[in-house]
Design a protein around this motif. Structure first.
Motif, PDB file in Angstrom:
ATOM      1  N   LEU A 134       0.827  -1.202   0.000  1.00  0.00           N
ATOM      2  CA  LEU A 134       0.000   0.000   0.000  1.00  0.00           C
ATOM      3  C   LEU A 134       0.863   1.255   0.000  1.00  0.00           C
ATOM      4  O   LEU A 134       1.920   1.298   0.613  1.00  0.00           O
ATOM      5  CB  LEU A 134      -0.914   0.008   1.217  1.00  0.00           C
ATOM      6  N   ASP A 135       0.383   2.263  -0.708  1.00  0.00           N
ATOM      7  CA  ASP A 135       1.016   3.581  -0.689  1.00  0.00           C
ATOM      8  C   ASP A 135       0.005   4.595  -0.165  1.00  0.00           C
ATOM      9  O   ASP A 135      -1.213   4.405  -0.290  1.00  0.00           O
ATOM     10  CB  ASP A 135       1.465   4.004  -2.092  1.00  0.00           C
ATOM     11  N   LEU A 136       0.497   5.679   0.375  1.00  0.00           N
ATOM     12  CA  LEU A 136      -0.386   6.721   0.901  1.00  0.00           C
ATOM     13  C   LEU A 136      -0.604   7.815  -0.135  1.00  0.00           C
ATOM     14  O   LEU A 136       0.348   8.268  -0.789  1.00  0.00           O
ATOM     15  CB  LEU A 136       0.206   7.335   2.170  1.00  0.00           C
ATOM     16  N   ALA A 137      -1.842   8.235  -0.281  1.00  0.00           N
ATOM     17  CA  ALA A 137      -2.153   9.375  -1.138  1.00  0.00           C
ATOM     18  C   ALA A 137      -1.611  10.641  -0.481  1.00  0.00           C
ATOM     19  O   ALA A 137      -1.503  10.729   0.746  1.00  0.00           O
ATOM     20  CB  ALA A 137      -3.658   9.483  -1.351  1.00  0.00           C
ATOM     21  N   ALA A 138      -1.282  11.616  -1.288  1.00  0.00           N
ATOM     22  CA  ALA A 138      -0.823  12.897  -0.761  1.00  0.00           C
ATOM     23  C   ALA A 138      -1.995  13.610  -0.081  1.00  0.00           C
ATOM     24  O   ALA A 138      -3.158  13.385  -0.443  1.00  0.00           O
ATOM     25  CB  ALA A 138      -0.268  13.756  -1.891  1.00  0.00           C
ATOM     26  N   PRO A 139      -1.722  14.475   0.884  1.00  0.00           N
ATOM     27  CA  PRO A 139      -2.810  15.192   1.568  1.00  0.00           C
ATOM     28  C   PRO A 139      -3.750  15.903   0.601  1.00  0.00           C
ATOM     29  O   PRO A 139      -4.963  15.922   0.821  1.00  0.00           O
ATOM     30  CB  PRO A 139      -2.062  16.176   2.471  1.00  0.00           C
ATOM     31  N   ALA A 140      -3.210  16.498  -0.459  1.00  0.00           N
ATOM     32  CA  ALA A 140      -4.046  17.223  -1.416  1.00  0.00           C
ATOM     33  C   ALA A 140      -4.946  16.295  -2.216  1.00  0.00           C
ATOM     34  O   ALA A 140      -5.922  16.737  -2.829  1.00  0.00           O
ATOM     35  CB  ALA A 140      -3.168  18.031  -2.373  1.00  0.00           C
ATOM     36  N   GLU A 141      -4.628  14.995  -2.227  1.00  0.00           N
ATOM     37  CA  GLU A 141      -5.437  14.026  -2.973  1.00  0.00           C
ATOM     38  C   GLU A 141      -6.570  13.460  -2.133  1.00  0.00           C
ATOM     39  O   GLU A 141      -7.444  12.771  -2.660  1.00  0.00           O
ATOM     40  CB  GLU A 141      -4.548  12.875  -3.461  1.00  0.00           C
ATOM     41  N   SER A 142      -6.554  13.723  -0.851  1.00  0.00           N
ATOM     42  CA  SER A 142      -7.569  13.177   0.038  1.00  0.00           C
ATOM     43  C   SER A 142      -8.607  14.244   0.388  1.00  0.00           C
ATOM     44  O   SER A 142      -8.303  15.438   0.445  1.00  0.00           O
ATOM     45  CB  SER A 142      -6.935  12.626   1.311  1.00  0.00           C
ATOM     46  N   TYR A 143      -9.815  13.786   0.625  1.00  0.00           N
ATOM     47  CA  TYR A 143     -10.914  14.690   0.967  1.00  0.00           C
ATOM     48  C   TYR A 143     -10.860  14.992   2.467  1.00  0.00           C
ATOM     49  O   TYR A 143     -10.872  14.084   3.295  1.00  0.00           O
ATOM     50  CB  TYR A 143     -12.251  14.033   0.611  1.00  0.00           C
ATOM     51  N   GLY A 144     -10.749  16.252   2.784  1.00  0.00           N
ATOM     52  CA  GLY A 144     -10.759  16.653   4.181  1.00  0.00           C
ATOM     53  C   GLY A 144      -9.527  16.242   4.960  1.00  0.00           C
ATOM     54  O   GLY A 144      -9.571  16.138   6.190  1.00  0.00           O
ATOM     55  N   GLY A 145      -8.426  15.986   4.252  1.00  0.00           N
ATOM     56  CA  GLY A 145      -7.188  15.645   4.937  1.00  0.00           C
ATOM     57  C   GLY A 145      -7.126  14.250   5.508  1.00  0.00           C
ATOM     58  O   GLY A 145      -6.283  13.946   6.352  1.00  0.00           O
ATOM     59  N   LYS A 146      -8.001  13.349   5.062  1.00  0.00           N
ATOM     60  CA  LYS A 146      -7.977  11.973   5.552  1.00  0.00           C
ATOM     61  C   LYS A 146      -6.694  11.270   5.114  1.00  0.00           C
ATOM     62  O   LYS A 146      -6.100  11.612   4.089  1.00  0.00           O
ATOM     63  CB  LYS A 146      -9.177  11.190   5.005  1.00  0.00           C
ATOM     64  N   THR A 147      -6.290  10.277   5.876  1.00  0.00           N
ATOM     65  CA  THR A 147      -5.173   9.431   5.474  1.00  0.00           C
ATOM     66  C   THR A 147      -5.723   8.309   4.601  1.00  0.00           C
ATOM     67  O   THR A 147      -6.542   7.498   5.061  1.00  0.00           O
ATOM     68  CB  THR A 147      -4.448   8.830   6.688  1.00  0.00           C
ATOM     69  N   ILE A 148      -5.300   8.275   3.355  1.00  0.00           N
ATOM     70  CA  ILE A 148      -5.834   7.326   2.379  1.00  0.00           C
ATOM     71  C   ILE A 148      -4.716   6.423   1.876  1.00  0.00           C
ATOM     72  O   ILE A 148      -3.683   6.899   1.400  1.00  0.00           O
ATOM     73  CB  ILE A 148      -6.469   8.056   1.184  1.00  0.00           C
ATOM     74  N   ALA A 149      -4.927   5.111   1.976  1.00  0.00           N
ATOM     75  CA  ALA A 149      -3.970   4.138   1.455  1.00  0.00           C
ATOM     76  C   ALA A 149      -4.603   3.372   0.296  1.00  0.00           C
ATOM     77  O   ALA A 149      -5.799   3.059   0.319  1.00  0.00           O
ATOM     78  CB  ALA A 149      -3.547   3.166   2.546  1.00  0.00           C
ATOM     79  N   LEU A 150      -3.798   3.083  -0.727  1.00  0.00           N
ATOM     80  CA  LEU A 150      -4.222   2.295  -1.883  1.00  0.00           C
ATOM     81  C   LEU A 150      -3.051   1.445  -2.354  1.00  0.00           C
ATOM     82  O   LEU A 150      -1.893   1.756  -2.061  1.00  0.00           O
ATOM     83  CB  LEU A 150      -4.665   3.203  -3.043  1.00  0.00           C
ATOM     84  N   ARG A 151      -3.341   0.419  -3.098  1.00  0.00           N
ATOM     85  CA  ARG A 151      -2.260  -0.304  -3.751  1.00  0.00           C
ATOM     86  C   ARG A 151      -1.565   0.651  -4.717  1.00  0.00           C
ATOM     87  O   ARG A 151      -2.195   1.529  -5.320  1.00  0.00           O
ATOM     88  CB  ARG A 151      -2.785  -1.523  -4.493  1.00  0.00           C
ATOM     89  N   SER A 152      -0.278   0.462  -4.863  1.00  0.00           N
ATOM     90  CA  SER A 152       0.516   1.416  -5.633  1.00  0.00           C
ATOM     91  C   SER A 152       0.028   1.561  -7.060  1.00  0.00           C
ATOM     92  O   SER A 152      -0.015   2.669  -7.609  1.00  0.00           O
ATOM     93  CB  SER A 152       1.987   1.021  -5.605  1.00  0.00           C
ATOM     94  N   GLY A 153      -0.355   0.472  -7.709  1.00  0.00           N
ATOM     95  CA  GLY A 153      -0.836   0.546  -9.084  1.00  0.00           C
ATOM     96  C   GLY A 153      -2.115   1.344  -9.195  1.00  0.00           C
ATOM     97  O   GLY A 153      -2.305   2.124 -10.138  1.00  0.00           O
ATOM     98  N   ALA A 154      -3.010   1.146  -8.244  1.00  0.00           N
ATOM     99  CA  ALA A 154      -4.275   1.875  -8.249  1.00  0.00           C
ATOM    100  C   ALA A 154      -4.035   3.363  -8.023  1.00  0.00           C
ATOM    101  O   ALA A 154      -4.679   4.210  -8.663  1.00  0.00           O
ATOM    102  CB  ALA A 154      -5.205   1.322  -7.175  1.00  0.00           C
ATOM    103  N   LEU A 155      -3.122   3.684  -7.137  1.00  0.00           N
ATOM    104  CA  LEU A 155      -2.831   5.088  -6.850  1.00  0.00           C
ATOM    105  C   LEU A 155      -2.199   5.767  -8.064  1.00  0.00           C
ATOM    106  O   LEU A 155      -2.551   6.912  -8.394  1.00  0.00           O
ATOM    107  CB  LEU A 155      -1.921   5.203  -5.637  1.00  0.00           C
ATOM    108  N   ASP A 156      -1.307   5.072  -8.734  1.00  0.00           N
ATOM    109  CA  ASP A 156      -0.685   5.633  -9.933  1.00  0.00           C
ATOM    110  C   ASP A 156      -1.723   5.873 -11.020  1.00  0.00           C
ATOM    111  O   ASP A 156      -1.736   6.932 -11.664  1.00  0.00           O
ATOM    112  CB  ASP A 156       0.405   4.693 -10.443  1.00  0.00           C
TER     113      ASP A 156
END
Length: 275
Positions: A134-156
């Protein structure tokens, strides 16, 4: 062909004519009778396509248009003509009228595009990925500053998709557009929420959620006044189905490997990796 889908045209779509082609180009005299029936049932059909009572099928109309390959509005005779062709391909009566049986075929087509659904219906609930996957989305990519994790391929893939979407002014003007408010969800935490909320195995939260795979994400596509971005209330879902962001996603998300869950305009799954 009159009324044919123009590639990417719905990326500019709104709630009205900007997402549709002209009425004159969508007129087929022999299909006017079923078109009149569709015009009525669009906002009056009583049914429960996802095990919850609903009135009308307007929320699902953009997905149906996309499947039929047309920008003609759902109350036009050209839409009815194309719908009749779809019905015949799946051995239904080619009435050109939307009904529950026809929608169930659409629903089956859409659900079969979701690998998670196809393994889940066989009684298999995929295990969650290792945290190292899992990789973490950047703060600007998350709604309301949530911590968001996704598989790296999905995030890319998500990042490439958002970069393309933000080239559309109607989408780019809202900084919340396509930000993520839910990605990977720990199955144990989901189980606790199931017990707390008492709504598992329904349309709101499933016991075996696709979010456990790290391939599913909930995206901000808009919200009706007075509702949250993940409210499943019918007025909210209808509002979302007419936003420029959702229309763009319907027309373009597949190019980046994303498919959606028809009941929730905000829920998308990356199919570039097995769940």
């Amino acid at each position: 062909m009159a009324g044919a889908m123009v590639a990417g045209a719905v990326m500019l779509g709104g709630a009205t004519a900007s997402a549709q082609t002209s009425r004159s180009a969508c007129t087929v005299a022999t299909f006017e009778p079923p078109a009149r029936i569709n015009a009525s049932s669009l906002r009056s059909l009583s049914w429960a396509p996802f095990r919850r009572d609903e009135v009308g099928w307007e929320t699902y109309a953009p997905m149906i248009q996309r499947e039929l390959g047309t920008l003609c509005a759902p109350d036009t005779s050209r839409f009815s003509q194309l719908l009749a062709g779809f019905q015949k391909r799946f051995r239904l009566r080619g009435t050109g009228q939307m009904d529950a049986a026809t929608f169930n075929v659409f629903k089956g087509v859409w659900q079969e595009r979701r690998p998670f659904v196809m393994v889940n219906v066989k009684g298999y609930c995929p295990p969650p990925p290792a945290f190292t996957a899992l990789d973490l989305a950047a703060p600007a990519e998350s709604y309301g500053g949530k911590t968001i994790a996704l598989r790296s391929g999905a995030l890319d893939a998500y990042r490439r998709m958002v970069a393309a979407a933000k080239r559309v002014p109607a989408i780019a003007k809202d900084s919340r557009s396509l930000t993520i408010f839910s990605g990977y969800r720990d199955p144990d935490a989901d189980a606790v929420r199931c017990v707390t909320d008492g709504n598992c195995d329904g349309v709101v939260r499933a016991t075996c959620s696709p979010h456990r795979t790290g391939l599913a994400l909930d995206l901000y596509v808009g919200q009706a006044p007075g509702y949250g971005p993940d409210s499943s209330a019918d007025p909210n879902r209808l509002h979302m189905s007419n936003t420029a962001t959702y229309r763009w996603m319907l027309a373009n998300a597949h190019r980046f490997g994303f498919v959606n869950y028809p009941f929730e305009p905000w829920h998308w799954e990356w199919i570039g990796q097995a769940p």
